[in-house]
Design an enzyme around this catalytic site. Structure first.
Site, mmCIF file in Angstrom:
data_model
loop_
_atom_site.group_PDB
_atom_site.id
_atom_site.type_symbol
_atom_site.label_atom_id
_atom_site.label_comp_id
_atom_site.label_asym_id
_atom_site.label_seq_id
_atom_site.Cartn_x
_atom_site.Cartn_y
_atom_site.Cartn_z
ATOM 1 N N TYR A 124 0.865 -1.176 0.000
ATOM 2 C CA TYR A 124 0.000 0.000 0.000
ATOM 3 C C TYR A 124 0.902 1.226 0.000
ATOM 4 O O TYR A 124 1.341 1.706 1.042
ATOM 5 C CB TYR A 124 -0.925 -0.024 1.215
ATOM 6 N N ASP A 167 -1.882 -1.488 -4.216
ATOM 7 C CA ASP A 167 -2.325 -0.132 -4.542
ATOM 8 C C ASP A 167 -1.084 0.756 -4.560
ATOM 9 O O ASP A 167 -0.534 1.094 -3.521
ATOM 10 C CB ASP A 167 -3.330 0.330 -3.482
ATOM 11 N N HIS A 268 -12.031 0.305 -4.660
ATOM 12 C CA HIS A 268 -11.135 -0.390 -5.582
ATOM 13 C C HIS A 268 -11.755 -1.730 -5.967
ATOM 14 O O HIS A 268 -12.668 -2.221 -5.284
ATOM 15 C CB HIS A 268 -9.780 -0.685 -4.925
#
Length: 277
Positions: A124, A167, A268
């Protein structure tokens, strides 16, 4: 073997959706981001009941990453070596910097685990917030530290099967956002961020989701505000950098757009990799 990555935007709010996705899709390994919980708050039992093991790192209601696997979990690492922490400069009441800068805070943004012979890193990447924010400098330092480590892993073992998934909070191409002019002067599309992302190719990795899904305006994220999803005002910011040995096994990549639909959806959607044996 099927590997997927998904920013779930709170695992406790979406555990039923995530378990249903695993069962429906036949995913063997799922890397998730933004679990938004401490380790003791993670809903392990729901995944164990479905036949999966879980490795998770989370310190608070922010960030948090996990790897969920039904093909084994070994050698779990709650951070990559040299992972930077974040320290926003503190100020006094009159706006002056104090004499001592605060110590960087380690955040739950990376977790590595070996699953079925593949070293999976759930990542992340820091958002950056604004170009003039210390978080933006932190983001670039974080990406460079990861790149350096990733290059070292391949130098040590060129045949290593490594998946850097998650991500990335970077839109590498103008067509990775619905309207690049809206992002002028903002994070995610700056030259420095795009260069930091592209540097993983120089480290020997291949971004396999683009290789298999090159279509323009193919998104993985839509904001909750202003009907972004129905209007398809999205961003493509979830990717997989694969080592050469792993990239050679990727037969297909799918973006499960339907997971953005319905009640309680994350902002997402999953990105799914199918690997040949």
């Amino acid at each position: 073997m099927r590997i997927a990555t998904w920013n779930v935007n709170s695992i406790r709010a979406r555990v039923d959706r995530v378990v249903a996705f695993l069962e429906r899709s036949g995913t063997d390994v799922l890397a998730i981001q933004e679990t938004k919980c401490r380790d003791d708050q993670f809903p392990y039992l729901a995944f164990e009941a479905a036949g999966y093991e879980v490795a998770h790192v989370g310190f608070s209601q922010w960030n948090g990453v996990a790897v969920i696997s039904r093909v084994g979990i070994e050698d779990v690492a709650p951070a990559f070596p040299g992972q930077p922490g974040f320290a926003k400069p503190a100020t006094t009441g009159d706006g002056e910097l104090p004499g001592d800068a605060p110590d960087p805070v380690h955040e739950a943004r990376a977790l590595g685990a070996t699953c079925g012979g593949v070293r999976v890193w759930s990542l992340y990447v820091p958002n950056g917030r604004a170009v003039d924010d210390p978080h933006y400098t932190y983001k670039l330092a974080w990406l460079e530290a990861l790149r350096a480590q990733a290059a070292g892993w391949l130098a040590h073992d060129p045949a290593a099967q490594v998946a850097l998934v998650g991500d990335w909070n970077v839109a590498p191409l103008d067509t990775d956002v619905w309207d690049v002019s809206v992002f002028e002067g903002s994070t995610h599309v700056t030259p420095a961020e795009r260069e930091a992302f592209a540097a993983f190719a120089g480290a020997g990795y291949r971004e396999v989701s683009r290789e298999h899904l090159p279509a323009e305006h193919t998104y993985t994220y839509w904001d909750y505000k202003q009907l972004a999803f129905p209007k398809n005002k999205g961003m493509r910011i979830d990717f997989t950098w694969a080592s050469p040995a792993l990239a050679a096994r990727v037969g297909a990549v799918t973006i499960d757009r339907d997971e953005r639909k319905g009640k309680g959806a994350s902002d997402h959607v999953p990105v799914i990799l199918d690997l040949a044996d």
